[in-house]
Every structure is written in structure tokens, then in C-alpha cells.
Design a protein around this motif. Sequence first.
Motif, short mmCIF file in Angstrom:
data_model
loop_
_atom_site.label_atom_id
_atom_site.label_comp_id
_atom_site.label_asym_id
_atom_site.label_seq_id
_atom_site.Cartn_x
_atom_site.Cartn_y
_atom_site.Cartn_z
N ASN A 1 -6.60 5.31 7.21
CA ASN A 1 -7.43 6.18 6.37
C ASN A 1 -7.17 6.06 4.87
O ASN A 1 -7.87 6.69 4.09
CB ASN A 1 -7.22 7.64 6.79
N VAL A 2 -6.19 5.25 4.46
CA VAL A 2 -5.80 5.24 3.05
C VAL A 2 -6.88 4.68 2.15
O VAL A 2 -7.03 5.11 1.01
CB VAL A 2 -4.48 4.47 2.86
N ASP A 3 -7.66 3.71 2.63
CA ASP A 3 -8.69 3.10 1.78
C ASP A 3 -10.06 3.25 2.43
O ASP A 3 -10.38 2.56 3.41
CB ASP A 3 -8.39 1.61 1.57
N LEU B 1 0.83 -1.19 0.00
CA LEU B 1 0.00 0.00 0.00
C LEU B 1 0.87 1.25 0.00
O LEU B 1 0.48 2.29 -0.50
CB LEU B 1 -0.96 0.01 1.19
N PRO C 1 -8.49 6.22 -3.23
CA PRO C 1 -7.74 6.05 -1.98
C PRO C 1 -7.13 7.37 -1.53
O PRO C 1 -6.85 8.26 -2.34
CB PRO C 1 -6.66 5.04 -2.36
N ASN C 2 -6.94 7.50 -0.23
CA ASN C 2 -6.34 8.71 0.33
C ASN C 2 -4.82 8.56 0.39
O ASN C 2 -4.22 8.46 1.46
CB ASN C 2 -6.90 8.97 1.74
N VAL C 3 -4.21 8.54 -0.78
CA VAL C 3 -2.77 8.35 -0.87
C VAL C 3 -2.05 9.69 -0.71
O VAL C 3 -2.47 10.69 -1.27
CB VAL C 3 -2.39 7.71 -2.22
N ARG C 4 -1.02 9.69 0.08
CA ARG C 4 -0.16 10.86 0.22
C ARG C 4 1.29 10.39 0.21
O ARG C 4 1.59 9.22 0.41
CB ARG C 4 -0.46 11.62 1.51
N GLN D 1 -5.60 -0.61 -2.75
CA GLN D 1 -4.53 -0.15 -1.85
C GLN D 1 -4.07 -1.26 -0.91
O GLN D 1 -2.92 -1.27 -0.49
CB GLN D 1 -4.99 1.06 -1.05
N PHE E 1 -2.08 6.95 8.49
CA PHE E 1 -2.12 6.69 7.05
C PHE E 1 -2.79 5.35 6.76
O PHE E 1 -3.68 5.24 5.90
CB PHE E 1 -0.70 6.71 6.48
#
Length: 414
Positions: A118-120, A15, A30-33, A260, A115
Motif C-alpha cells: 500500500n505504500v505507493d 522504500l 506515498p502512504n509512508v508510516r 518509493q 506496508f
Amino acid sequence: MKYLSFLPFICLTYLVSCAQVSQIPNDILPNVRTLDQNEIRLVNSSSEFAMEMFREIEKSEDGNYFFSPYSIHQALSMAMNGNEGEVLEEFLKVLHFEGLDLGKANDANKGLTEFLKNVDPKVAINIANAIWYRQGLSVQPPFMTTMENYYGANVDALDFNQPNSHQVINNWIERETRGLIKNMLDGIPNEAIMYLVNAIHFKGDWKTPFDASKTTKQNFYPEKSPSTQVDMMSTGGKIKVNYFQSGQLQYLELPYSTGQYNMGIVYHSGGNLSELMPEINFENIQSWHQQSSENEMIVEMPKFKMEYKVENLKQHLMDLGLKKAFEPSPKNFTKLFEDPLMDMYISRVIHQAMIEVDEKGTEAAAATVVEVGVTSMPVIPTFIRLDKPFLFFIQEKHSGTILFMGKMENPNLK
């Protein structure tokens, strides 16, 4: 089915490395950073620790097993903060916090955990920490602040002398794992003074579910025992998966929801999984992932449910190099309590995990309990009757000067 023990850290590794996802269902992204350098180091640290724990458990297990290296890493990271000097250095080394001091490791733990949670948006994942200590003791404020700010852990006093006090911890674990991990503790020993607990729960649907109508009874061929009948799932038609093959090694990634998170699988097409064991390390897992490519194929795999518990990871962790913390010493856990105690040490590290895989997806949970004890803990009675001879004295509190002293042999004598 041993290959499924890779799930916790393979999901973590991938991920972080996957920033592009195709064909996201329902337009949910997805909340990718971008991870900062310390978070990336923590991913590597956790993954290296995962591989070492895997090898240690593999030495002593001959059947199925399943564990969460991330949960163990988190619980030990909390315990690490109660130490300094050479004991702290040993924690940092065993947990592979290369290039990270204590402050950076704590900050990275906080960032990476948030992370992961909250990523997916389509995957339910919970990572929680909590600490209980023996009522009557006083925890040092800096330790308490660190646990609350960086690990989200409440640090609460608990009357360990109460017969059912362990159920307070059990109930918290059961709640945080959505009812999957129950009754980890069967009691609290007299020498226990603190419990540092991590719980993790994961529930995700396959990006492309298996077709339940295609599940049939099929043979499964264990490496060291006769074949057995299992409920074999099938996608029915071809689905998109990441795949890599080298000789009889087959590597597969089955994605969940937005992609993710995924289940990574390492498989030996000849059935001799033990031949691949020397090749199982963090570098090869990364390499196989990088060399994999999207392919369309029909996938079949067994439905299964697995539960696994280790009553004490002490020997495994000592073999990895974490030795001082398990040996009673005045150098251990010097940053936990306000008042000096007898020699403290880690008395137990309990780990329990479960996973269930079916046509819809996967649900998994794990919990890790680090029990800190002392060599001798005064027991404070709730009732006392002085019905036998005793000595007594009168003293001044500040200086300790004894003004009077005597012996009561028989109250009826004058």
C-alpha cells in the motif's frame, strides 16, 4: 546484466529508508508510516537473507539470473511455523530473524507485507500466500489460524491423487502473478503432503519514462562473451536520479512513480563486474545508498526480458544452514498435522521469476513453492477388488481384541 538480480531487495531496502519524496506527480503522495522495531528487524532479516541467496546462486550461475528473495523468505517463513525446537531454531537462524521469536516474526511479516502493498498508490504490487495439503489429513488449528491471520493464506485440502490436481496450484500462481508465472508444477509426487506457496507481482512506471523514439540498436559488451546488439533505451534529456561513484564502481537508483520504489543498479565502468562481487553485501548497499545524492544525467540502458527458474533450491538452502528440514525426521513439521505421520521433510523448494524492462517501466513477478513430503505415504485406493487369497479377523475396536481370525484361500471351498 547480472546487476538486475538486485532489484527485489534493493527496492525493499530503499522504500523503508526514504520518507521524503520531491516532485510527486499529480499530487499523489506515498502512504509512508513509521515502521515498528520488529518490522525494521524483518527488513534487515530479509535483506541479509537476500544477500546470502544472491551469493549462493552466483556460485552456480554464469549468465543472467533473476529471483525474488522476498518471495523465498515468505514461503520459508510459513514453513517455519510448522516446526518447533531445534528445527525451528535453524529456520530462525537461516532466515536471519535475530532478535525475533516466532510470534514477533509473524506479526512483522503481516505488517511489512501490508506496508509494501500500500505504500505507493501508483505502483501495482501483489503479495499473496496459499497452502494446499493432501485430502484426508487434518491440519492443526493453531497452524491454520496463524497462516490465515498473519500470512493471509487460505489453507485448503486438495485431492493430490487426481491427475491434474497440480493445475489448481499452477492456476493460482498464474492468477496472482497476473499471468507471468505459468506451469510451475508438472505434477504432484506420491510422497507430497503439503504445498506452501508465495506469489509476488510488481508493475511500476518510471517516474521519468525513457523516450521510446530515442531507443536505438547499440553494442552491449558482456564480461565473458563477444559484444552483441541490443535495444538501448535513452532518457533523451537529463533526469534526476540518485548516484554514487567510487573508483570504477557506479551506483544508480532509477525511481518509479512517486519514488518509493526504485531500481538500484551496481555497475563497473570498466566492464569487470566480477571485481565488485566481493564488495556486494547488505552493509555496502546501504552505504552506497546513503552516500548517493540527486544528480541530473542522461541515462541509457538496454530493454530486456528475463525468465529464470530453479527446480530445487535445496542445496543452496542447505549450504546456508537449513539442513534439518531437508532430512526426514520425526522432529520435522511436528506442528502441521493432527495425526502423526512418517518422517516429514522439505522435498523441494521451487522458484521461478521473470522481469521485463522497457521505456515505460518494469513488470516483474516471482513464485516460490515449498513442497513438504513424507518418506512413506499410504496410498488410499479409489477401487479395490479382493480377487486373491486374504487373511481376515474380527476385532473389538476400542481395545483391539481379536475375537476371530482366518484365511480365505478359495471361496469355493467350505
